[in-house]
Design a protein around this motif. Structure first.
Motif, PDB file in Angstrom:
ATOM      1  N   SER A   1     -17.842  47.254  52.958  1.00  0.00           N
ATOM      2  CA  SER A   1     -18.265  46.996  51.580  1.00  0.00           C
ATOM      3  C   SER A   1     -18.136  48.257  50.740  1.00  0.00           C
ATOM      4  O   SER A   1     -18.366  49.366  51.225  1.00  0.00           O
TER       5      SER A   1
ATOM      6  N   GLU B   1     -19.729  45.044  47.406  1.00  0.00           N
ATOM      7  CA  GLU B   1     -18.725  43.981  47.504  1.00  0.00           C
ATOM      8  C   GLU B   1     -17.965  44.113  48.822  1.00  0.00           C
ATOM      9  O   GLU B   1     -17.454  45.187  49.145  1.00  0.00           O
TER      10      GLU B   1
ATOM     11  N   VAL C   1     -14.966  44.157  50.895  1.00  0.00           N
ATOM     12  CA  VAL C   1     -13.555  44.338  50.562  1.00  0.00           C
ATOM     13  C   VAL C   1     -12.655  44.302  51.800  1.00  0.00           C
ATOM     14  O   VAL C   1     -11.438  44.404  51.689  1.00  0.00           O
TER      15      VAL C   1
ATOM     16  N   ASP D   1      -8.844  43.930  51.180  1.00  0.00           N
ATOM     17  CA  ASP D   1      -8.454  43.509  49.836  1.00  0.00           C
ATOM     18  C   ASP D   1      -7.137  44.183  49.444  1.00  0.00           C
ATOM     19  O   ASP D   1      -6.982  45.401  49.603  1.00  0.00           O
TER      20      ASP D   1
END
Length: 97
Positions: free
Chosen positions: A13, A17, A19, A39
């Motif tokens: 994270s 968030e 990722v 991501d």
């Protein structure tokens, strides 16, 4: 980075968030890594390597064996042989280690 056993994955994270993650299937004494994702916006920054290292160090501390079905985890172990001992000797040939 943290283990999220309810989702069967280690998560990475940034600012709260998620990722990236490496998904696994856990069995008694064993963890099989099956998929790793980061991501797209953050790829190429070494985040997946940091996540895999964290996961493997945690697994080692917990005394679990590893089956690296995920190609990224397998490649990481190939580059960082200090983690090869986590893969049971009887499975190393199967994974090309």
């Amino acid at each position: 980075m943290a283990d999220a056993p309810d989702r069967e994955r280690y998560e990475l994270s940034i600012d709260g968030e998620v990722v990236g993650f490496t998904a696994y299937r856990a069995r008694p004494g064993l963890i099989a890594f099956v998929h790793t994702e980061v991501d797209e916006r953050l790829q190429g920054r070494g985040l997946a390597d940091r996540l895999i290292r964290f996961a493997l160090e945690d697994v080692r501390a917990r005394g679990l064996a590893v089956l690296p079905f995920c190609p990224f985890v397998k490649a990481f172990i190939e580059r960082h042989r200090e983690f090869e001992a986590l893969v049971p000797e009887t499975y190393r040939e199967q994974f090309g280690l």
